[in-house]
Design an enzyme around this catalytic site. Structure first.
Site, PDB file in Angstrom:
ATOM      1  N   HIS A  43       0.798  -0.947   0.006  1.00 45.93           N
ATOM      2  CA  HIS A  43       0.091   0.618  -0.481  1.00 45.93           C
ATOM      3  C   HIS A  43       0.953   1.256   0.428  1.00 45.93           C
ATOM      4  CE1 HIS A  43      -2.647   3.383   0.773  1.00 45.93           C
ATOM      5  NE2 HIS A  43      -4.222   2.450   1.183  1.00 45.93           N
ATOM      6  N   SER A  56     -10.270   6.486  -3.672  1.00 45.96           N
ATOM      7  CA  SER A  56     -11.483   8.024  -3.311  1.00 45.96           C
ATOM      8  C   SER A  56     -12.810   7.319  -3.697  1.00 45.96           C
ATOM      9  CB  SER A  56     -11.582   9.000  -3.184  1.00 45.96           C
ATOM     10  OG  SER A  56     -10.387   9.921  -2.518  1.00 45.96           O
TER      11      SER A  56
HETATM   12  C1  PEP Z   1      -6.726   3.103   0.016  1.00 44.38           C
HETATM   13  O1  PEP Z   1      -5.953   3.665   1.140  1.00 44.38           O
HETATM   14  O2  PEP Z   1      -6.143   1.821  -0.448  1.00 44.38           O
HETATM   15  C2  PEP Z   1      -7.433   3.736  -0.328  1.00 44.38           C
HETATM   16  C3  PEP Z   1      -8.555   3.325  -2.014  1.00 44.38           C
HETATM   17  O3  PEP Z   1      -8.472   4.824   0.137  1.00 44.38           O
HETATM   18  P1  PEP Z   1      -9.528   5.788   0.398  1.00 44.38           P
HETATM   19  O4  PEP Z   1     -10.749   4.437  -0.577  1.00 44.38           O
HETATM   20  O5  PEP Z   1      -9.675   6.399   1.133  1.00 44.38           O
HETATM   21  O6  PEP Z   1      -8.850   6.771  -1.362  1.00 44.38           O
END
Ligand code: PEP
Length: 252
Positions: free
Chosen positions: A98, A215
């Site tokens: 990640h 997001s």
């Molecule tokens: C993530 O951290 O894997 C992620 C996609 O976060 P968000 O959906 O909050 O952007």
């Protein structure tokens, strides 16, 4: 037919009690779904045992994943959690690479290669994240960056091992920022990732699930998931609300 997958990444959020409640809600709301989406939740390490028990008690279709693992099997590695420990806690998947781990904890492709080998040897499946930073996209280097993340880790696997890998494309500029890649930007990169995979693993490329993350929310999931090479999502913020998470799952 490629698998469709929606995975929630809870990151470092919720108390254990809140996590149990969230898992109960997600299980309840998904128990009557008859679509073929594989549903995964990824609570913090401290929650895995209790959340795992909730899922087991309810014979839930929701599966458990961890957000990270150690790059060694056991021993003097203070603060680390091994893949075997995660397996004992009924995890079936581990998120690796990640961008928050790459950026804040200095995870390199070299470390990730060790981790992915351990995850695969234990019979768990890695959800391997790739993605470019904003400045890399602006410099038109996004394809190069993502290709090198794939080549330096996934290309080192054997085909039979690679067959168990799930890839998540997460443009760093879209994570937790409210900025989403357009569905066309996502499709362009997902199709590219599939081509890079095909160059090494021709036999498996068509079947590799490639998830979008950044997001993703109830209002944009259907549009993103409608793209040919998008096989689901890795969901951060929106996975902390059961209703939103399940709406995303239903967007397929
Ligand atoms: C993530 O951290 O894997 C992620 C996609 O976060 P968000 O959906 O909050 O952007």
């Amino acid at each position: 037919m490629r698998k469709k997958i929606v995975a929630g990444n809870w990151k470092m959020n919720t108390s254990i009690a809140e996590g149990e409640l969230l898992a109960n809600q997600i299980d309840f709301l998904t128990s009557t779904l008859d679509n073929d989406v594989q549903i995964i939740i990824t609570p913090p390490y401290t929650h895995l045992q209790k959340v795992g028990m909730v899922l087991k008690d309810h014979k839930s279709k929701v599966e458990l994943a961890a957000q990270n693992c150690a790059d060694h099997t056991s021993g003097a590695y203070t603060g680390e959690v091994s893949v075997e420990m995660l397996k004992e806690l009924t995890c079936k998947y581990v998120i690796l690479g990640h961008s928050e781990r790459r950026e804040y904890y200095g995870e390199t492709n070299e470390t990730l290669l060790k981790k992915i080998n351990l995850v695969l040897s234990a019979g768990l499946k890695p959800i391997f994240c790739v993605g470019e930073k904003l400045e890399e996209r602006e410099a038109n280097k996004h394809f190069e960056v993502v290709a090198s993340q794939i080549k330096e880790v996934l290309y080192k696997l054997r085909g039979v091992e690679f067959a168990n890998v799930i890839v998540a494309y997460e443009p760093v500029w879209a994570i937790g920022t409210g900025k989403t890649a357009t569905s066309d930007q996502a499709e362009e990169m997902h199709a590219y990732i599939r081509r890079v995979i095909a160059d090494k693993f021709a036999q498996y490329a068509d079947e590799t699930p490639i998830l979008y993350g950044g997001s993703c929310k109830p209002s944009n999931a259907a549009e993103i998931f409608s793209k040919e090479n998008v096989d689901g999502g890795l969901i951060g913020g929106a996975s902390l609300n059961a209703q939103d998470f399940v709406t995303i799952i239903k967007s397929f």
